[in-house]
Write a protein that holds these residues in place. Structure first.
Motif, mmCIF file in Angstrom:
data_model
loop_
_atom_site.group_PDB
_atom_site.id
_atom_site.type_symbol
_atom_site.label_atom_id
_atom_site.label_comp_id
_atom_site.label_asym_id
_atom_site.label_seq_id
_atom_site.Cartn_x
_atom_site.Cartn_y
_atom_site.Cartn_z
ATOM 1 N N LEU A 9 0.811 -1.209 0.000
ATOM 2 C CA LEU A 9 0.000 0.000 0.000
ATOM 3 C C LEU A 9 0.852 1.270 0.000
ATOM 4 C CD1 LEU A 9 -2.855 -0.981 2.487
ATOM 5 C CD2 LEU A 9 -2.958 -0.878 0.004
ATOM 6 N N ASP A 10 2.085 1.181 0.487
ATOM 7 C CA ASP A 10 2.958 2.351 0.529
ATOM 8 C C ASP A 10 3.426 2.776 -0.865
ATOM 9 O OD1 ASP A 10 2.801 2.767 3.230
ATOM 10 O OD2 ASP A 10 4.655 1.674 3.711
ATOM 11 N N VAL A 11 3.561 1.846 -1.785
ATOM 12 C CA VAL A 11 4.059 2.170 -3.118
ATOM 13 C C VAL A 11 3.142 3.169 -3.833
ATOM 14 C CG1 VAL A 11 4.615 1.225 -5.392
ATOM 15 C CG2 VAL A 11 5.366 0.034 -3.329
ATOM 16 N N PRO A 12 1.826 2.909 -3.926
ATOM 17 C CA PRO A 12 0.975 3.910 -4.589
ATOM 18 C C PRO A 12 0.914 5.239 -3.831
ATOM 19 C CG PRO A 12 -0.218 1.845 -4.287
ATOM 20 C CD PRO A 12 1.084 1.711 -3.604
ATOM 21 N N ARG A 13 0.973 5.180 -2.504
ATOM 22 C CA ARG A 13 0.956 6.425 -1.718
ATOM 23 C C ARG A 13 2.177 7.284 -2.040
ATOM 24 N NH1 ARG A 13 -0.521 3.495 3.702
ATOM 25 N NH2 ARG A 13 -2.740 3.195 3.375
ATOM 26 N N GLU A 14 3.344 6.650 -2.085
ATOM 27 C CA GLU A 14 4.568 7.387 -2.408
ATOM 28 C C GLU A 14 4.508 7.942 -3.828
ATOM 29 O OE1 GLU A 14 7.429 8.244 -0.738
ATOM 30 O OE2 GLU A 14 6.293 7.651 1.044
ATOM 31 N N PHE A 15 3.983 7.140 -4.740
ATOM 32 C CA PHE A 15 3.862 7.588 -6.134
ATOM 33 C C PHE A 15 2.965 8.812 -6.225
ATOM 34 C CE2 PHE A 15 1.738 7.439 -10.279
ATOM 35 C CZ PHE A 15 2.843 7.521 -11.098
ATOM 36 N N LEU A 16 1.819 8.772 -5.564
ATOM 37 C CA LEU A 16 0.901 9.912 -5.583
ATOM 38 C C LEU A 16 1.518 11.132 -4.909
ATOM 39 C CD1 LEU A 16 -2.524 8.182 -4.862
ATOM 40 C CD2 LEU A 16 -1.785 9.263 -6.980
ATOM 41 N N LYS A 17 2.217 10.917 -3.818
ATOM 42 C CA LYS A 17 2.868 12.019 -3.110
ATOM 43 C C LYS A 17 3.911 12.687 -4.015
ATOM 44 C CE LYS A 17 5.757 12.919 0.909
ATOM 45 N NZ LYS A 17 6.534 12.320 1.978
ATOM 46 N N ASP A 18 4.758 11.869 -4.650
ATOM 47 C CA ASP A 18 5.777 12.406 -5.556
ATOM 48 C C ASP A 18 5.136 13.107 -6.750
ATOM 49 O OD1 ASP A 18 7.702 11.403 -3.884
ATOM 50 O OD2 ASP A 18 8.108 9.619 -5.115
ATOM 51 N N GLY A 19 4.066 12.523 -7.271
ATOM 52 C CA GLY A 19 3.364 13.129 -8.403
ATOM 53 C C GLY A 19 2.768 14.478 -8.049
ATOM 54 N N MET A 20 2.178 14.590 -6.883
ATOM 55 C CA MET A 20 1.587 15.863 -6.456
ATOM 56 C C MET A 20 2.683 16.915 -6.239
ATOM 57 S SD MET A 20 -1.577 15.547 -6.682
ATOM 58 C CE MET A 20 -2.032 17.110 -5.977
ATOM 59 N N GLN A 21 3.833 16.517 -5.701
ATOM 60 C CA GLN A 21 4.939 17.459 -5.541
ATOM 61 C C GLN A 21 5.416 17.967 -6.899
ATOM 62 O OE1 GLN A 21 7.904 15.352 -3.299
ATOM 63 N NE2 GLN A 21 7.047 15.970 -1.315
ATOM 64 N N PHE A 22 5.494 17.057 -7.871
ATOM 65 C CA PHE A 22 5.923 17.443 -9.219
ATOM 66 C C PHE A 22 4.943 18.425 -9.838
ATOM 67 C CE2 PHE A 22 5.787 16.749 -13.824
ATOM 68 C CZ PHE A 22 7.091 17.085 -14.138
ATOM 69 N N ILE A 23 3.634 18.133 -9.740
ATOM 70 C CA ILE A 23 2.610 19.015 -10.309
ATOM 71 C C ILE A 23 2.652 20.382 -9.644
ATOM 72 C CG2 ILE A 23 0.108 19.354 -10.544
ATOM 73 C CD1 ILE A 23 1.217 17.293 -12.470
#
Length: 70
Positions: A9-23
């Motif tokens: 479950l941590d993998v998608p959370r980290e991906f979304l977190k990194d994606g939101m930081q990028f945006i």
């Protein structure tokens, strides 16, 4: 077992977190930058088109000579 589920479950959370930081850090290009990018892409299309045209131009007659022309 719970640790494995948590890791999955941590993998998608980290991906979304990194994606939101990028945006949030990204910004739209201004008009001048957009025109430069568009010109570079256009030149790339022209170069790739010309290369493809010349390869086809050489390949068709060469293929007809080798195959015997049908």
């Amino acid at each position: 077992m719970a640790d494995q589920v948590q890791e999955i479950l941590d993998v998608p959370r980290e991906f979304l977190k990194d994606g939101m930081q990028f945006i949030n850090r990204s910004q739209k290009p201004d008009r001048k930058e957009f025109i430069k990018i568009s010109q570079a892409v256009g030149v790339g299309f022209l170069i790739m088109g010309a290369v493809g045209f010349f390869v086809k131009l050489i390949h068709i007659p060469l293929n007809n000579v080798l195959v015997g022309g049908a």
